[in-house]
Write an enzyme that holds these catalytic residues in place. Structure first.
Site, PDB file in Angstrom:
ATOM      1  N   ASP A  55       3.333  -8.547   6.166  1.00  0.00           N
ATOM      2  CA  ASP A  55       2.721  -8.453   4.840  1.00  0.00           C
ATOM      3  C   ASP A  55       3.855  -8.105   3.871  1.00  0.00           C
ATOM      4  OD1 ASP A  55       0.555  -8.177   2.915  1.00  0.00           O
ATOM      5  OD2 ASP A  55       1.015  -6.040   2.979  1.00  0.00           O
ATOM      6  N   GLU A  87       0.509 -13.761   5.093  1.00  0.00           N
ATOM      7  CA  GLU A  87      -0.547 -14.079   4.123  1.00  0.00           C
ATOM      8  C   GLU A  87      -0.128 -15.245   3.234  1.00  0.00           C
ATOM      9  OE1 GLU A  87      -2.466 -11.246   1.569  1.00  0.00           O
ATOM     10  OE2 GLU A  87      -3.261 -10.144   3.272  1.00  0.00           O
ATOM     11  N   ASP A 133       0.177  -0.999   4.251  1.00  0.00           N
ATOM     12  CA  ASP A 133       0.868  -2.279   4.459  1.00  0.00           C
ATOM     13  C   ASP A 133       1.020  -2.602   5.941  1.00  0.00           C
ATOM     14  OD1 ASP A 133       1.229  -2.845   1.685  1.00  0.00           O
ATOM     15  OD2 ASP A 133       2.774  -1.294   1.649  1.00  0.00           O
TER      16      ASP A 133
END
Lengths: 165, 165
Positions: free
Chosen positions: A7, A67, A139
């Site tokens: 991420d 992502e 995160d």
């Protein structure tokens, strides 16, 4: 099968390596690559680069998941996120690891069965699936979630299957 | 002093290594990292990553210069450029090379004395300064120009002096 979830952002990138074995998923390693504000831009990108290279050497994941499908209004923000993301993708690709991209909605859908789930619902599912003693840092939790999403999509939720980027 | 100039984009990144010696500037190496359309995204970033790493090992530049100060309306375009740019910055930083950023206007000003110069005026100045037999390819020419700009700013055009990023 070992999956690296990432991420990315310039100041705080979550990473996670998870493994599926004998029908269970366990966390091999996870954490956050922190770049304090004030650290020069190039040093932040170096930190992401060198940390991920080292992690890949140490843990040998077979695939990576990140992502995708962002929508930004601000081009400057998009460029800075792009820089961090490009580094992560290049490090994986340079190590010969295929990279899969999932939208935030796909990740939520995969973990909770509900594409519009709240962040803390996703984090609690991560904790339950992996049997973690505590909620992971935000995160790192997102990185764990995306790695789990990839494992689950591989094991047969067809609408989540994505092509390598 | 050897400088690496980079003009990044996903499909066609220019690179150049120039050297200042005994009051003259010469081109050590320059060219374009091409990624044909249809090549997967991650393969393009790997190509930029691996090519620049190899170039740095081969030519040992002391500093790098890239373009900065972009203005985009489209966030998606900004993110894709950011990805390529982030890879270039991280590779330099990981090799311990400081990176300087110049706006397109500073590069034009440095080479032609005119911040709003046309692209072909800049390319012709690059050709003249380096004594090249032909006009360089567009992206390679931009990389040569930014490397020369950095050398000229180091040798005393104070308004062009930039800090490492």
């Amino acid at each position: 099968m070992r999956i690296l979830g990432i991420d990315t952002s310039l100041r705080s990138s979550g990473y996670a390596v998870v493994e599926a074995k004998s029908g269970r998923i366990k966390a091999v390693e996870y954490g956050v690559i922190r770049n304090p504000s004030g650290r020069p831009h190039s040093f932040c990108l170096r930190e992401i680069h060198d940390h991920l290279r080292h992690l890949i050497t140490q843990t040998a994941p077979e695939a990576a998941a990140i992502e995708g499908g962002f929508f930004f209004k601000n081009a400057k923000t998009a460029m800075i996120l792009g820089e961090a993301r490009g580094v992560a993708i290049a490090v994986c690709a340079s190590a010969g690891i295929p990279i899969y991209e999932y939208s935030p909605r796909s990740v939520k859908q995969s973990l909770t069965g509900f594409g519009a789930a709240q962040k803390d619902q996703v984090a609690r599912m991560v904790m339950t699936i992996l049997g973690l003693p505590d909620l992971p840092q935000e995160d790192a939790g997102d990185a764990l979630a995306i790695a789990i999403c990839h494992l689950q999509s591989r094991s047969g939720i067809p609408e989540l299957q994505e092509k390598p980027i």
